[in-house]
Scaffold this active site. Sequence first.
Site, PDB file in Angstrom:
ATOM      1  N   SER A 170       0.851  -1.187   0.000  1.00 49.53           N
ATOM      2  CA  SER A 170       0.000   0.000   0.000  1.00 49.53           C
ATOM      3  C   SER A 170       0.887   1.239   0.000  1.00 49.53           C
ATOM      4  O   SER A 170       1.696   1.410  -0.904  1.00 49.53           O
ATOM      5  CB  SER A 170      -0.952  -0.030   1.200  1.00 49.53           C
ATOM      6  OG  SER A 170      -1.856   1.061   1.157  1.00 49.53           O
ATOM      7  N   THR A 171       0.794   2.088   1.033  1.00 50.22           N
ATOM      8  CA  THR A 171       1.522   3.352   1.065  1.00 50.22           C
ATOM      9  C   THR A 171       3.022   3.129   0.882  1.00 50.22           C
ATOM     10  O   THR A 171       3.646   2.394   1.630  1.00 50.22           O
ATOM     11  CB  THR A 171       1.283   4.073   2.410  1.00 50.22           C
ATOM     12  OG1 THR A 171      -0.106   4.032   2.712  1.00 50.22           O
ATOM     13  CG2 THR A 171       1.770   5.499   2.355  1.00 50.22           C
ATOM     14  N   HIS A 196      -2.627  -1.154  -3.444  1.00 43.60           N
ATOM     15  CA  HIS A 196      -3.782  -0.270  -3.285  1.00 43.60           C
ATOM     16  C   HIS A 196      -3.630   0.933  -4.222  1.00 43.60           C
ATOM     17  O   HIS A 196      -2.695   1.717  -4.090  1.00 43.60           O
ATOM     18  CB  HIS A 196      -3.883   0.236  -1.839  1.00 43.60           C
ATOM     19  CG  HIS A 196      -4.136  -0.859  -0.846  1.00 43.60           C
ATOM     20  ND1 HIS A 196      -3.845  -0.721   0.483  1.00 43.60           N
ATOM     21  CD2 HIS A 196      -4.650  -2.102  -0.991  1.00 43.60           C
ATOM     22  CE1 HIS A 196      -4.180  -1.837   1.125  1.00 43.60           C
ATOM     23  NE2 HIS A 196      -4.658  -2.691   0.237  1.00 43.60           N
ATOM     24  N   MET A 289      -0.073   1.267   5.062  1.00 44.59           N
ATOM     25  CA  MET A 289      -0.802   1.544   6.291  1.00 44.59           C
ATOM     26  C   MET A 289      -1.908   0.518   6.483  1.00 44.59           C
ATOM     27  O   MET A 289      -2.391  -0.088   5.536  1.00 44.59           O
ATOM     28  CB  MET A 289      -1.393   2.957   6.265  1.00 44.59           C
ATOM     29  CG  MET A 289      -2.477   3.200   5.238  1.00 44.59           C
ATOM     30  SD  MET A 289      -3.108   4.897   5.350  1.00 44.59           S
ATOM     31  CE  MET A 289      -4.376   4.871   4.075  1.00 44.59           C
ATOM     32  N   ASP A 292      -4.387  -4.667   5.965  1.00 44.65           N
ATOM     33  CA  ASP A 292      -4.790  -5.492   4.826  1.00 44.65           C
ATOM     34  C   ASP A 292      -3.649  -6.420   4.416  1.00 44.65           C
ATOM     35  O   ASP A 292      -2.517  -5.984   4.235  1.00 44.65           O
ATOM     36  CB  ASP A 292      -5.188  -4.592   3.646  1.00 44.65           C
ATOM     37  CG  ASP A 292      -5.730  -5.385   2.469  1.00 44.65           C
ATOM     38  OD1 ASP A 292      -6.351  -6.436   2.706  1.00 44.65           O
ATOM     39  OD2 ASP A 292      -5.541  -4.943   1.320  1.00 44.65           O
TER      40      ASP A 292
END
Length: 350
Positions: A170-171, A196, A289, A292
């Site tokens: 993600s991030t 993501h 973050m 998930d």
Amino acid sequence: MQQKIRVMVVDDSLVFRTWLIQNLNADPRFEVIGYAVNALDAKNKLPLLKPDIMTLDIEMPGMSGLEFLKEVLPSHPVPVILVSSLNVRVFDAMAAGAVDFVRKPEEGHRDSFLLTLKAKLSVGSNARVRLPFQATAAPTVHGTAAAHSRFTYTPGAAASGVDLVAIGASTGGTEAILEVVRQFPAKMPGIVITQHMPPGFTAMYAERLNRICKLEVREAKHGDKVQPGLILLAPGGFQMRVVRMGVGYSVSCTQEAKVSGHQPSVDVLFDSVASVVKNRAIGVILTGMGADGAAGMLRMRKAGAYTIGQDRDTCVVYGMPMEAYKIGAVCQQAALSTIPQIVMAQLAKR
């Protein structure tokens, strides 16, 4: 009382900038301490305002957001969330050190945009700013990065052991994924990735990876076959699963509800790998973050897959890998730069 996150807003649109400032100031978690009408204005104000985090448009008159990042971040490493229209330069800006991005809202989608942006500002204000790594400057041997010469994997060696590699992030993940897969040779088991990312951007990101990597990279379509030498990237707005197809595997890409707050979700991908591929898989969870992918990776490990988590020191945000590590889902935790070697060693071993 919790201290407010001090935000600087940089956007050349008066209407959008005013709306964004008003909405952020209306939330008790944030305080907009200043704004800039273009990148040059931001360059002058940043040292004075010293924000916790900044929102930045990419396309602005004069100095672009990308030029701003390249010029200013090395001396003022503030976390930056890009707020951009559908633009391939987002990925150049991520490579220049931006922490994350949000697509500018269309009419009727402003509420969801604000929810997403506020979540990213909250986490991003504590993110580690990673300036560009120097992998592209690696010496070459016969046209191949010298790093590749360390790998001893040959396809036949792992043919009976590993059918695919599944990666979730993600991030900070766009650059982390690139740093991993660019080191893989062309002859690899099939790779499936969930990052993501909103619709539209995944196709551009797949094209970017395809230009840089030795493997073929595509945004996945429903029914695509998982095959050696190919990376399939989950499309934004869809959930991607690995499904059995005869003696091999393909991907199912369906428009359905968010899982673990995301669409695509790493948990959805990892759950499918755990149930279908079982011990013939390797799982990798990278910076991001939230949580998930943690539960899905635990199922992968329990099914016999080898699982790798990025360590705290090299994550932009040590969230998803931390949650996976905390619940015992990770076989080995490692620095980002060593993850490709670990994957290759597992392929050679198995």
